[in-house]
Design an enzyme around this catalytic site. Structure first.
Site, PDB file in Angstrom:
ATOM      1  N   VAL A  49       0.800  -1.227   0.000  1.00 19.09           N
ATOM      2  CA  VAL A  49       0.000   0.000   0.000  1.00 19.09           C
ATOM      3  C   VAL A  49       0.834   1.278   0.000  1.00 19.09           C
ATOM      4  O   VAL A  49       0.297   2.357  -0.249  1.00 19.09           O
ATOM      5  CB  VAL A  49      -0.961   0.050   1.206  1.00 19.09           C
ATOM      6  N   TYR A  50       2.113   1.196   0.274  1.00 18.32           N
ATOM      7  CA  TYR A  50       2.914   2.415   0.345  1.00 18.32           C
ATOM      8  C   TYR A  50       3.006   3.053  -1.042  1.00 18.32           C
ATOM      9  O   TYR A  50       3.580   2.481  -1.969  1.00 18.32           O
ATOM     10  CB  TYR A  50       4.314   2.128   0.882  1.00 18.32           C
TER      11      TYR A  50
END
Length: 326
Positions: free
Chosen positions: A60-61
């Site tokens: 998700v980064y």
């Protein structure tokens, strides 16, 4: 740089883990404070030069951009066999059904997506990024076991949750003969020590490596109480983690500053040294957006706090709400 075993495994990792949430285009994902790829590459290269061999990222980064940056930096500045790469899954990657979570479908899909972005055939540590209450833990654990048996991950780990949940996961895997979690990423710093009550004793008892995230409390321990930063102003997660600012927190920060001044070192070194001195801690996860952040992290490993200094830092602490589990 010193190297230690990750928990009770044979895997050797640096005493500092470089957290890569900081790296990624600011227009991808919801982190407006991230640094671009050119700057990220210089910081990762410097980390390698300091002897750091342990990098932590997540799908998700920056919507996967962090993984892409890490993969290219490892290829250009090191050798894959010399680097321990950790990544995570659970957060939402797509809108609609099956776009997040820890279902068998998600585990199989997200490991392949992460490997593609990282440009590697395997990750060293594949971690669940929090607990998924909507998926039976048995389903997740068996899927992770299959990922390990397929050679796509060497070890599996977990991140912030209640100690009873982590204990349930460990013993469920043991009961079925599945691969067990070897590490726990949890929220631990001088401003939030709630993990000392249950999680850290559990990890010590079970030989689990502890990888504290936010060991500097999103920078709050590195500067005067009334100072702020661009990240602090725009980091919505950080605002929820430290919303309950108290007089005791202010006093802790003041004592960090006093010891730092007495020792002639930065506040960051003192705060990080406190985390690193805990015997159950394998490697604090540090976020570095400037070269000095890496220098401070490396220097903190050789800063031996006295028992008097540790007592001074810990004395003002008062109980805090449990945060960071979602």
């Amino acid at each position: 740089m010193d190297y230690v075993r990750l928990g009770s495994t044979g895997l050797e990792v640096s005493r500092i883990c470089l957290g890569c949430m900081t790296y990624g285009a600011s227009d991808r994902g919801n982190h407006a404070w991230t640094v671009d790829e050119a700057s990220s590459r210089l910081l990762i290269q410097k980390a390698f030069e300091l002897g750091v061999n342990f990098l932590d990222t997540a799908n998700v980064y920056s919507d996967g951009h962090s993984e892409e940056i890490v993969g290219r930096a490892v290829r250009d500045f090191s050798r894959r066999e010399d680097v321990v790469i950790a990544t995570k899954l659970n957060g939402r990657m797509r809108p609609g059904p099956n776009g997040a979570g820890l279902s068998r479908r998600a585990v199989f899909m997200e490991i392949d997506n992460s490997l593609r972005r990282l440009g590697t055939d395997w990750v060293d540590l594949y971690q669940i990024h929090r607990w998924d209450p909507a998926t039976p833990i048995e389903e997740t654990l068996e899927a992770l076991h299959d990922v390990v048996k397929a050679g796509k991950a060497r070890y599996i780990g977990a991140s912030s949750m209640h100690a009873w949940q982590f204990a349930k996961a460990l013993f469920t895997s043991r009961m079925h003969g599945w691969t067990e979690f070897v590490s726990m990423q949890d929220h631990l710093n001088l401003l939030n020590r709630e993990e000392e009550r249950e999680m850290l004793p559990l990890c010590a008892d079970q030989g689990i490596g502890v990888l504290p995230w936010s060991p500097l409390a999103r920078g709050r321990l590195t500067r005067d109480w009334d100072e702020t930063s661009a990240r602090q102003e725009s980091d919505m997660v950080g605002k929820t983690l430290y919303a309950a600012n108290t007089a005791s927190d202010r006093e802790v920060v003041q004592r960090v500053a006093e010891i730092a001044a007495r020792r002639g070192v930065s506040q960051a070194q003192v705060a990080l040294a406190w985390v690193a001195q805990k015997s159950v801690v394998t490697a604090p996860i540090i976020g570095a957006s400037k070269p000095q952040h890496l220098d401070d992290a490396a220097a903190a490993l050789s800063l031996a706090l006295t028992s008097e200094e540790i007592g001074m830092l810990e004395a003002p602490y008062t109980p805090h709400p449990v945060v960071g589990f979602t």
